[in-house]
Scaffold this active site. Structure first.
Site, PDB file in Angstrom:
ATOM      1  N   ASP A  11       0.710  -1.016   0.164  1.00  0.00           N
ATOM      2  CA  ASP A  11       0.119  -0.144   0.215  1.00  0.00           C
ATOM      3  C   ASP A  11       0.912   1.184   0.504  1.00  0.00           C
ATOM      4  O   ASP A  11       1.715   1.452   0.020  1.00  0.00           O
ATOM      5  CB  ASP A  11      -1.003  -0.051   1.611  1.00  0.00           C
ATOM      6  CG  ASP A  11      -1.789   1.406   1.547  1.00  0.00           C
ATOM      7  OD1 ASP A  11      -2.458   1.760   0.439  1.00  0.00           O
ATOM      8  OD2 ASP A  11      -2.191   1.424   2.246  1.00  0.00           O
ATOM      9  N   SER A  12       0.590   2.144  -0.029  1.00  0.00           N
ATOM     10  CA  SER A  12       0.744   3.528   0.005  1.00  0.00           C
ATOM     11  C   SER A  12       1.442   4.000   1.221  1.00  0.00           C
ATOM     12  O   SER A  12       2.228   4.711   2.060  1.00  0.00           O
ATOM     13  CB  SER A  12       0.510   4.863  -0.158  1.00  0.00           C
ATOM     14  OG  SER A  12      -0.421   4.442  -0.324  1.00  0.00           O
ATOM     15  N   CYS A  75      -4.170  -1.265  -2.300  1.00  0.00           N
ATOM     16  CA  CYS A  75      -5.008  -0.015  -2.060  1.00  0.00           C
ATOM     17  C   CYS A  75      -5.744  -0.288  -3.264  1.00  0.00           C
ATOM     18  O   CYS A  75      -5.488  -0.012  -4.531  1.00  0.00           O
ATOM     19  CB  CYS A  75      -3.359   0.809  -2.467  1.00  0.00           C
ATOM     20  SG  CYS A  75      -3.845   2.135  -2.870  1.00  0.00           S
ATOM     21  N   GLU A 153      -3.603   8.041   8.842  1.00  0.00           N
ATOM     22  CA  GLU A 153      -2.259   7.593   8.881  1.00  0.00           C
ATOM     23  C   GLU A 153      -2.175   8.365  10.490  1.00  0.00           C
ATOM     24  O   GLU A 153      -1.622   7.335  11.257  1.00  0.00           O
ATOM     25  CB  GLU A 153      -0.667   8.999   7.650  1.00  0.00           C
ATOM     26  CG  GLU A 153      -1.106   7.704   6.679  1.00  0.00           C
ATOM     27  CD  GLU A 153      -0.265   6.868   6.212  1.00  0.00           C
ATOM     28  OE1 GLU A 153       0.474   6.659   6.757  1.00  0.00           O
ATOM     29  OE2 GLU A 153      -0.858   5.799   5.834  1.00  0.00           O
ATOM     30  N   CYS A 189     -10.939   2.376   0.233  1.00  0.00           N
ATOM     31  CA  CYS A 189      -9.508   2.985  -0.029  1.00  0.00           C
ATOM     32  C   CYS A 189      -9.343   2.666   1.239  1.00  0.00           C
ATOM     33  O   CYS A 189     -10.140   2.386   2.785  1.00  0.00           O
ATOM     34  CB  CYS A 189      -9.705   4.732   0.412  1.00  0.00           C
ATOM     35  SG  CYS A 189      -7.982   4.586   0.900  1.00  0.00           S
ATOM     36  N   HIS A 191      -7.334   2.891   3.620  1.00  0.00           N
ATOM     37  CA  HIS A 191      -7.325   3.466   4.972  1.00  0.00           C
ATOM     38  C   HIS A 191      -9.085   3.618   5.614  1.00  0.00           C
ATOM     39  O   HIS A 191      -8.800   3.832   6.925  1.00  0.00           O
ATOM     40  CB  HIS A 191      -7.128   4.347   4.485  1.00  0.00           C
ATOM     41  CG  HIS A 191      -5.499   4.533   4.412  1.00  0.00           C
ATOM     42  ND1 HIS A 191      -4.556   3.999   2.686  1.00  0.00           N
ATOM     43  CD2 HIS A 191      -4.164   5.261   5.382  1.00  0.00           C
ATOM     44  CE1 HIS A 191      -3.425   4.472   2.606  1.00  0.00           C
ATOM     45  NE2 HIS A 191      -3.118   4.808   4.591  1.00  0.00           N
TER      46      HIS A 191
END
Ligand code: DGL
Length: 268
Positions: A11-12, A75, A153, A189, A191
């Site tokens: 993932d990023s 992702c 994050e 997403c 996240h």
């Protein structure tokens, strides 16, 4: 096939941990490497060409270094842009994460479904095709909420999540003329499941009722388990988390990464 050949989750940033959590429940013994392109974060604000170049380049080098048995692109942004390209260049089996429109369409009673992703994800042709195949006759309200990525994050780094910021990220979705009938929201997403409580609370406040939040991660984990079924699985050391960013920043995530069973931290 070596028993310690890892499953690579990419993932990023920390979003793919939501897929890893589901993978742990179905394959607790699987050796895993979690790789985050933190130097490239956020993908959602990048062009298609930038995301494709980073993902293809990094996954090619990672596959060579770690010889994974399978790669999961954990992702939605990277998958909807680059899944086909990565499959073209690598021989390793690749599992993508793409918006869970199919289960959401089956679940929705009102026929009004939200799709909450990054700005890059919601404009992809891949999403057009999923919508045409699984949600025709329904209303799909697409909304790009890049700011939620930074909030997720921050949350894993131990920062408080500002409810006003979450509300602002949802404002565009709720401004849609049919939003009153929204009963199902695809978390497109990886996240976003990290913010399930915060998103649920804001939707409750705005609409006065619960909205079903649909996360594709359990289905992704089952797909990985099916593709690796019958293979020997055994760890030869602690599972690793690698970053393309700075080690100083990565160390700040050590307690969160440890909660997902990632105890060996290094840089790629
Ligand atoms: N976790 C990524 C996704 O699923 C996006 C985060 C980013 O913008 O880099 O779309």
């Amino acid at each position: 096939m070596r028993a310690d050949s890892p499953i690579l989750l990419f993932d990023s940033g920390v979003g793919g941990l939501t897929v890893l959590a589901e993978l742990r429940t179905v394959l607790p013994e699987a050796p895993v490497i979690y790789a985050a392109d933190v130097a490239g974060l956020p993908y959602g604000a990048k062009t298609e060409a930038e995301v494709a170049a980073r993902v293809c380049g990094l996954l090619g080098r990672m596959a060579e270094r770690w010889q994974p048995r399978l790669i999961c692109i954990a992702c939605n942004t990277a998958s909807t842009i680059a899944l086909a390209m990565v499959r073209d260049v690598l021989e390793t089996p690749i599992v993508g994460t793409v918006p869970a429109i199919k289960p959401a369409a089956a679940l929705s009673r009102s026929g009004v479904i939200g799709l909450l992703g990054t700005q890059a994800t919601v404009r992809q042709g891949y999403v057009d095709r999923l919508e045409a195949e699984f949600a025709s006759g329904r209303t799909l309200i697409r909304h790009g909420a890049n700011g939620l990525v930074a909030l997720a994050e921050g949350k894993l780094r131990g920062e408080a999540v500002d409810p006003v910021a979450v509300r602002e990220e949802l404002a565009g979705l709720l401004a849609h003329p049919l939003a009153e009938r929204l009963d199902t929201l695809v978390l497109a997403c990886t996240h976003f499941p990290l913010l399930t409580e915060e998103l649920g609370a804001q939707l409750m406040e705005a609409l006065g009722r619960q909205v079903a939040l649909v996360d594709g991660a359990p289905g992704i984990a089952r797909r990985i388990a099916a593709l690796t079924s019958g293979q020997p699985l055994a760890r030869s050391g602690p599972d690793r988390a690698a970053t393309t960013g700075s080690m100083e920043d990565w160390q700040r995530l050590a307690p969160a990464l440890a909660r997902y069973g990632l105890e060996h931290l290094d840089r790629f």
